[in-house]
Write a protein that holds these residues in place. Structure first.
Motif, PDB file in Angstrom:
ATOM      1  N   VAL A   1     -13.327  35.808  34.117  1.00 25.10           N
ATOM      2  CA  VAL A   1     -14.073  37.065  34.084  1.00 25.10           C
ATOM      3  C   VAL A   1     -13.971  37.725  35.461  1.00 25.10           C
ATOM      4  O   VAL A   1     -14.656  37.312  36.402  1.00 25.10           O
ATOM      5  CB  VAL A   1     -15.548  36.835  33.719  1.00 25.10           C
ATOM      6  N   PRO A   2     -13.126  38.738  35.618  1.00 23.31           N
ATOM      7  CA  PRO A   2     -13.021  39.421  36.908  1.00 23.31           C
ATOM      8  C   PRO A   2     -14.261  40.271  37.171  1.00 23.31           C
ATOM      9  O   PRO A   2     -14.663  41.073  36.324  1.00 23.31           O
ATOM     10  CB  PRO A   2     -11.778  40.312  36.743  1.00 23.31           C
ATOM     11  N   VAL A   3     -14.856  40.099  38.338  1.00 20.37           N
ATOM     12  CA  VAL A   3     -16.061  40.823  38.714  1.00 20.37           C
ATOM     13  C   VAL A   3     -15.793  41.604  39.998  1.00 20.37           C
ATOM     14  O   VAL A   3     -15.249  41.062  40.966  1.00 20.37           O
ATOM     15  CB  VAL A   3     -17.240  39.844  38.930  1.00 20.37           C
ATOM     16  N   SER A   4     -16.163  42.867  39.988  1.00 20.98           N
ATOM     17  CA  SER A   4     -15.977  43.701  41.175  1.00 20.98           C
ATOM     18  C   SER A   4     -17.016  43.364  42.235  1.00 20.98           C
ATOM     19  O   SER A   4     -18.054  42.756  41.956  1.00 20.98           O
ATOM     20  CB  SER A   4     -16.094  45.182  40.806  1.00 20.98           C
ATOM     21  N   ARG A   5     -16.744  43.783  43.445  1.00 21.44           N
ATOM     22  CA  ARG A   5     -17.691  43.548  44.543  1.00 21.44           C
ATOM     23  C   ARG A   5     -19.064  44.144  44.227  1.00 21.44           C
ATOM     24  O   ARG A   5     -20.089  43.488  44.443  1.00 21.44           O
ATOM     25  CB  ARG A   5     -17.137  44.163  45.836  1.00 21.44           C
ATOM     26  N   SER A   6     -19.096  45.356  43.715  1.00 21.77           N
ATOM     27  CA  SER A   6     -20.369  46.018  43.428  1.00 21.77           C
ATOM     28  C   SER A   6     -21.167  45.249  42.389  1.00 21.77           C
ATOM     29  O   SER A   6     -22.388  45.081  42.503  1.00 21.77           O
ATOM     30  CB  SER A   6     -20.126  47.453  42.956  1.00 21.77           C
ATOM     31  N   GLU A   7     -20.472  44.757  41.336  1.00 24.67           N
ATOM     32  CA  GLU A   7     -21.155  43.951  40.320  1.00 24.67           C
ATOM     33  C   GLU A   7     -21.634  42.629  40.903  1.00 24.67           C
ATOM     34  O   GLU A   7     -22.722  42.149  40.579  1.00 24.67           O
ATOM     35  CB  GLU A   7     -20.215  43.687  39.157  1.00 24.67           C
TER      36      GLU A   7
ATOM     37  N   PRO B   1      -9.493  47.097  20.416  1.00 25.33           N
ATOM     38  CA  PRO B   1      -8.850  47.917  21.456  1.00 25.33           C
ATOM     39  C   PRO B   1      -9.878  48.823  22.133  1.00 25.33           C
ATOM     40  O   PRO B   1     -10.340  49.796  21.544  1.00 25.33           O
ATOM     41  CB  PRO B   1      -7.805  48.719  20.671  1.00 25.33           C
ATOM     42  N   VAL B   2     -10.230  48.472  23.349  1.00 23.69           N
ATOM     43  CA  VAL B   2     -11.227  49.212  24.113  1.00 23.69           C
ATOM     44  C   VAL B   2     -10.621  49.629  25.442  1.00 23.69           C
ATOM     45  O   VAL B   2     -10.076  48.782  26.162  1.00 23.69           O
ATOM     46  CB  VAL B   2     -12.483  48.347  24.371  1.00 23.69           C
ATOM     47  N   PRO B   3     -10.688  50.899  25.815  1.00 24.58           N
ATOM     48  CA  PRO B   3     -10.199  51.319  27.136  1.00 24.58           C
ATOM     49  C   PRO B   3     -10.925  50.543  28.229  1.00 24.58           C
ATOM     50  O   PRO B   3     -12.155  50.413  28.190  1.00 24.58           O
ATOM     51  CB  PRO B   3     -10.545  52.808  27.185  1.00 24.58           C
ATOM     52  N   LYS B   4     -10.192  50.020  29.199  1.00 25.80           N
ATOM     53  CA  LYS B   4     -10.779  49.170  30.235  1.00 25.80           C
ATOM     54  C   LYS B   4     -11.373  50.028  31.363  1.00 25.80           C
ATOM     55  O   LYS B   4     -10.839  50.121  32.465  1.00 25.80           O
ATOM     56  CB  LYS B   4      -9.737  48.196  30.766  1.00 25.80           C
ATOM     57  N   VAL B   5     -12.512  50.621  31.058  1.00 30.75           N
ATOM     58  CA  VAL B   5     -13.238  51.425  32.036  1.00 30.75           C
ATOM     59  C   VAL B   5     -13.677  50.564  33.216  1.00 30.75           C
ATOM     60  O   VAL B   5     -13.790  51.037  34.354  1.00 30.75           O
ATOM     61  CB  VAL B   5     -14.458  52.085  31.366  1.00 30.75           C
ATOM     62  N   SER B   6     -13.907  49.286  32.968  1.00 35.02           N
ATOM     63  CA  SER B   6     -14.390  48.375  34.016  1.00 35.02           C
ATOM     64  C   SER B   6     -13.450  48.298  35.208  1.00 35.02           C
ATOM     65  O   SER B   6     -13.889  48.020  36.333  1.00 35.02           O
ATOM     66  CB  SER B   6     -14.581  46.972  33.437  1.00 35.02           C
ATOM     67  N   LEU B   7     -12.168  48.535  35.005  1.00 37.15           N
ATOM     68  CA  LEU B   7     -11.202  48.434  36.108  1.00 37.15           C
ATOM     69  C   LEU B   7     -11.536  49.386  37.243  1.00 37.15           C
ATOM     70  O   LEU B   7     -11.249  49.105  38.403  1.00 37.15           O
ATOM     71  CB  LEU B   7      -9.787  48.710  35.590  1.00 37.15           C
ATOM     72  N   ALA B   8     -12.150  50.508  36.912  1.00 34.87           N
ATOM     73  CA  ALA B   8     -12.455  51.505  37.937  1.00 34.87           C
ATOM     74  C   ALA B   8     -13.521  51.013  38.910  1.00 34.87           C
ATOM     75  O   ALA B   8     -13.637  51.527  40.021  1.00 34.87           O
ATOM     76  CB  ALA B   8     -12.891  52.814  37.293  1.00 34.87           C
ATOM     77  N   ALA B   9     -14.311  50.020  38.509  1.00 31.41           N
ATOM     78  CA  ALA B   9     -15.352  49.502  39.393  1.00 31.41           C
ATOM     79  C   ALA B   9     -14.771  48.666  40.521  1.00 31.41           C
ATOM     80  O   ALA B   9     -15.414  48.491  41.563  1.00 31.41           O
ATOM     81  CB  ALA B   9     -16.346  48.664  38.590  1.00 31.41           C
TER      82      ALA B   9
END
Length: 227
Positions: free
Chosen positions: A68-74, A173-181
């Motif tokens: 599960v990739p997690v961004s710094r902000s998350e 199929p869901v656009p990966k909006v999470s990548l922008a974080a």
């Protein structure tokens, strides 16, 4: 603190999203706008799932053993959530995080260098390490779960998800909006595995920028436009 509200009109892939967002008006750390990003991802996922039958249910935790990739902000927000937990629960989590870290490091998967994301994900799933937040095969922080967890749903039979090769699994199929974080704070593809949250806490950047909430959202949307 005062808040600003706007209606976001967004085209993501084939989806047209109209979604109200509310963020702090004044300068805050990026972690403060993560709840707004959660709501936006929920709206995108809801639009993508409209008319489809999703198999995922509470108690089906096979996907909670994936990378599960997690961004710094998350990550910063998740640390605050853990710190606010009762001491007994926090200590139990620390034990599970330490166990997960030991297995991941022993397998040589603590660093991303030398592997592409697909290879890393496959090797990680093969370890079968449960997310430290997983309790009774359900997410114990479901309302605060990472953005990418919200985007992963399947329409195939749930029992297939536990297969080592994921044969027959059909993700929605869901656009990966999470990548922008991932590039929200520094424009870099900055992420770490959720199971290494406590390891990341030991080495995370201590200097954190503060910007008005609307500016953080503008940064996020610019990142989304690059994906």
């Amino acid at each position: 603190m005062a808040h600003s509200t706007a209606t976001l009109r967004l085209t993501v892939g084939d989806l047209r999203i109209v979604h109200p967002i509310t963020v702090p008006s004044g300068p805050v750390e990026a972690a403060e706008v993560v709840p707004t990003l959660q709501g936006l991802v929920n709206a995108v996922v809801g639009a993508a799932a409209a008319g489809k039958t999703v198999s995922c249910r509470k108690g089906c935790g096979a996907c909670c053993r994936q990378l599960v990739p997690v961004s710094r902000s998350e990550g910063e927000r998740l640390l605050r959530i853990v710190e606010a937990m009762p001491e007994e629960r926090r200590e139990a989590l620390q034990v599970r995080f330490a166990a997960a870290e030991a297995v991941i490091e022993a397998a040589g998967l603590g660093q991303r260098e030398g592997r592409n994301d697909r290879e890393l994900s496959a090797a990680y799933f093969a370890l079968g390490v449960p997310c430290p937040f997983l309790e009774d095969e359900s997410c114990s922080i479901h309302l605060e779960r990472p953005l990418i967890c919200r985007e992963y749903l399947v329409t195939s039979p749930a029992e297939l998800c536990a297969g080592p090769a994921q044969e027959g699994v059909t993700p929605l199929p869901v656009p990966k909006v999470s990548l922008a974080a991932r590039g929200l704070q520094d424009d870099a593809d900055d992420w770490f595995p959720l199971a290494l949250l406590m390891a990341w806490r030991r080495t995370r950047p201590r200097k954190t920028a503060r910007h008005p909430g609307p500016e953080w959202m503008q940064r996020f949307l610019r990142q989304l436009g690059r994906k």
